[in-house]
Design an enzyme around this catalytic site. Structure first.
Site, PDB file in Angstrom:
ATOM      1  CG  ASP A 165      -1.862   1.174   1.254  1.00 37.28           C
ATOM      2  OD1 ASP A 165      -2.629   1.329   0.292  1.00 37.28           O
ATOM      3  OD2 ASP A 165      -1.822   1.959   2.229  1.00 37.28           O
ATOM      4  CG  HIS A 246      -9.232   7.758   4.041  1.00 31.80           C
ATOM      5  ND1 HIS A 246     -10.540   7.597   3.658  1.00 31.80           N
ATOM      6  CD2 HIS A 246      -9.204   7.608   5.388  1.00 31.80           C
ATOM      7  CE1 HIS A 246     -11.289   7.369   4.723  1.00 31.80           C
ATOM      8  NE2 HIS A 246     -10.510   7.368   5.791  1.00 31.80           N
ATOM      9  NE  ARG A 247      -0.160   5.857   1.683  1.00 33.49           N
ATOM     10  CZ  ARG A 247      -0.132   5.134   2.788  1.00 33.49           C
ATOM     11  NH1 ARG A 247      -0.650   3.931   2.795  1.00 33.49           N
ATOM     12  NH2 ARG A 247       0.408   5.610   3.894  1.00 33.49           N
ATOM     13  CB  ALA A 248      -6.666   3.978  -2.820  1.00 32.55           C
TER      14      ALA A 248
END
Length: 560
Positions: A165, A246-248
């Protein structure tokens, strides 16, 4: 733009369009977090990355740093220069590879085999643009802003999901299956090898155009407009793919913005978002929507390879055999009252420390450099001061069993199985962890992974088949994956082989030695049991044990 004659032009590379685009987007916006390339070897990944580095002026503004798998922590992060500390009585910080990659590209092949701690530091530095170095009283914040590029073959072990990730983008690398593409690849490579200067000159205009396109995109990046309605589109994509965190969501919009800038568009449209969505979601999706097509393709390729392998085996004179265990006369040596970490008493050798001292003295972490030098400066006596080490209580026995065709003679493989059974039972009172790797048909099979169930080990041991060539290198890679889990475990590797590494490589023996030294650094004790029998012996296993500095003993048959 400078042109180096021996660098293959980026624009001349055929295929791998997704990988090329992902790399370019990271140059346009270095804060995207790098690229993870997953898939086949020999597809030009390193050539592609080096070409990109040269494309944007490698020597002056974009250094290219290749980080090898066997590198030490000091080499990566930096360390105190002991020579200057002793001779000049001043502390001088020797910068590591992370600092040298600043404002450039850091490439790691087989990144899934890298130490987890170094992986965390790399990803933190890639995301923040700096890292903290703590060494013998020195605490320093070092700038390290780079484009991190990793490549891996998932068959050799996977990355932890939380590490995946941390990579901004991910692409699936596949071998070209188009006849036209493969023909063009051959043509380009031969032309370049015959006359590199002429070949590079032929692509100079395309190279210059691409450089201008990248520089222009980088300049206008922050001026690209993103409509607020696309926030919802990005969030919905993340929800549909069941990604964690919430990185994506954020990366979808940042990557789409970089893609819009690359196309010289003034604002982000939904088609920009849809184009780059697989790059962001491939390695994060928990429902497989984006990776399904790639996975199916890879499965088809694996099936074709397996069918070809089975056909080759059936056409050859080699046959599969299964032998039951025969207990040999070898005795497992245990010290009275000693813990698993010092199982062989005074003769025990810490393979990890021994290798590091020989190959890289500065990486011997048991030495307290500051205390050692301070005592020398004070007393003029040079005595090595060691750091305190906690005794490891849990033992992990890793059996590497050669069950290739060369072990058929005199049913030696049956005795080899018996040795695993005997040693495992002898250790059972200490409740160790067992792992079993089998060498069979030119590959390595992880038969049992990190289990305390000795009955399961013995059951799987009986089902191991024998046949084919001996390729020990994949086995050492599996050992690397097994020994990456914990620093509180005492790892012992027991290799049972006749030493006949009869792969197609001309220097198979030397490659096996290098592979062991590279992938088995976390092993604390290493033993080679020589299974070679017969009147005329090559003594290859004994030579191998000497080369890798392992304990050595022959396999003793009951009637020997």
């Amino acid at each position: 733009m400078k042109t180096v004659k021996n660098t293959f032009p980026f624009s001349a590379i055929v295929g791998q369009e997704d990988f090329k685009l992902a790399l370019v987007l990271n140059v346009i916006d270095p804060l995207l977090g790098g690229v993870l390339a997953i898939g086949d070897k020999g597809t030009g990944k390193t050539t592609l990355i080096r070409s990109l580095a040269e494309l944007i002026d490698a020597e002056d503004t974009f250094p290219f740093v290749n980080l090898p798998i066997g590198v030490s922590e000091d080499r990566v992060l930096g360390h105190v220069n002991l020579e200057k500390l002793i001779n000049e009585k001043r502390e001088h910080l020797q910068l590591g590879l992370l600092a040298k990659a600043n404002k450039g590209c850091l490439y790691i092949d087989e990144i899934n085999l890298l130490n987890d701690y170094l992986m965390d530091v790399l990803l933190d530095a890639s995301a923040t643009g700096f890292y903290h170095l703590e060494r013998e009283g020195i605490s320093k914040k070092i700038e390290s802003r780079f484009c991190l590029i990793g490549s891996m073959n998932p068959e050799e072990g996977d990355l932890r999901p939380q590490l995946k990730d941390r990579f901004g983008l991910s692409v699936v690398i596949k071998t070209a299956v188009s006849l036209e593409e493969r023909t063009q690849i051959i043509s380009n490579r031969l032309h370049f090898d015959d006359d590199a200067e002429e070949f590079v000159a032929a692509y100079a205009e395309k190279q210059q155009h691409l450089v201008s396109q990248i520089k222009n995109a980088h300049k206008k990046l922050k001026s690209i407009q993103i409509d607020t309605n696309l926030y919802e589109v990005a969030a919905n994509l993340a929800l549909l793919n069941e990604v964690e965190g919430h990185r994506a969501d954020i990366l979808l919009l940042k990557t789409a913005r970089a893609y819009a800038a690359y196309l010289n568009d003034s604002k982000v449209e939904e088609f920009h978002l849809q184009k780059i969505a697989p790059f962001v979601l491939n390695h994060r999706s928990n429902n497989g929507d984006f990776s399904k097509e790639q996975d199916n393709s890879q499965e088809d390729q694996k099936q074709q390879q397996q069918e070809q392998k089975e056909e080759n085996i059936s056409n050859s004179s080699q046959q599969e055999h299964t032998f039951q265990s025969i207990i040999p006369a070898n005795e497992r040596k245990l010290s009275n009252g000693m813990s698993g970490s010092s199982r062989n008493g005074a003769n025990s050798t810490n393979y990890q420390q021994q290798h590091q001292l020989t190959e890289n003295p500065s990486a011997f972490k048991n030495i307290d450099n500051r205390k050692t030098v301070s005592q020398y400066l004070t007393t003029d006596k040079f005595e090595i001061q060691h750091k305190f080490q906690q005794t490891k209580s849990q033992s992990h026995l890793i059996f590497l069993l050669d069950s290739s065709g060369s072990m058929l003679k005199e049913k030696v493989v049956a005795y080899a199985k018996g040795l695993v059974e005997k040693f495992a039972k002898t250790e059972s009172g200490l409740k160790p962890i067992y792992s079993l790797i089998s060498l069979y048909n030119g590959d390595a099979d992880l038969v049992q992974e990190a289990s305390k169930d000795i009955d399961e080990l013995l059951e799987k041991l009986q089902d191991i088949k024998t046949g084919g060539k001996t390729n020990i290198i994949p086995a050492f890679k599996k050992v690397k994956a097994l020994t990456n889990n914990s620093k509180d475990i005492n790892y012992e590797l027991i290799i049972i082989t006749d030493g006949k590494f009869n792969t197609d490589a001309e220097n198979a023996f030397d490659e096996a030695v290098i592979a062991c030294q590279t992938y088995c650094k976390s092993v604390h004790q290493l033993t080679v049991v020589d299974a070679e029998k017969g009147l005329v012996k090559l003594n290859l296993a004994k030579k191998f044990a000497t080369k890798i500095r392992a304990n050595y003993e022959p396999l003793i048959l009951q009637n020997a």
